[in-house]
Design a protein around this motif. Sequence first.
Motif: not given
Length: 309
Positions: A156-163
């Motif tokens: 499991i993971a948590r992430a933030s992204h810039i697309l």
Amino acid sequence: MSKKLKKRKGEKMGKKRFGSLLFMFFIVLCSFACESKTGSQTVDGSAVVAKVGNTKITVKEFERKYNSVPPQFKMFFSGEEGKTKFLDEIIKEKVLAEKAKAIGLDKKEDIKQIINDLRDNILAKEMFSLKSDELNKSINVKSGEVEKEIKESNSIARASHILIEDEKKAKEILERINKGEDFAKLAGELSEDPSAKRNNGDLGTFSRGDMVPEFDKAIFNLKIGEITPELVKTNYGYHIIKRTEPEKEDIQNRLVGKKQTDALNRWLEEIKKEIHTEINMDVLGKIKISAEAPGAMPHSGMPQGHGSR
């Protein structure tokens, strides 16, 4: 154009064939599939509000069916006029059922099988719910288990992204991050994922395999706090991804869910041993089914609620 990146089951809408009569009738039938709620009765529940032949429609039945109608459809039955309209739908149901029995439809083998299937399904759901409530009372997740899951689990993971769609622009943003600019601030200002305006690029917690392969591989190769050193290209554009620490509440809920599932599966295996079951593999092998059912779940994507464009 809408871009939904998470797995989600396709839905098909059938053509509208019938008028409002059968539409309303369908709403009443839906009550059997919905979770019923207890209504606050203003009169004796056993009082008869209508009769169809020898069948009585009681206040209790009326309220049970009304309370089971999905909220979005209750507008059709608001006020005194709506109440009368809803009763008429129940009467239509009873009339049609009586007519069906009168011509022997309830004796047809295929209809009898459907009724048996519905009965088994309802009983199975009630038994499952009863046991779930019992087992859930004994489920306990300790804080140490949550901490261990955060530190050791790589499922499991948590992430933030810039697309960003344009590669050159994405590279420029990555350089700004590498020079120390705030990831969340840049995500909120520059990401072309519209959800970033309200969540600064946060995608929440998800499991391995929930993402498209390129994104999935990249995030699980990062440690908490790390940012992808290179852009990650998917069908949706170029991503700059930061792995963040999952919220403890998310992890606790997942651990509770897993313990509940494990406990229920153990109980089901015990039940299967109590009630003799055998499988004829020769016959099973001769049954032909399609490899992929219509409307099957597509491949991976981003968590639901993110990546909309």
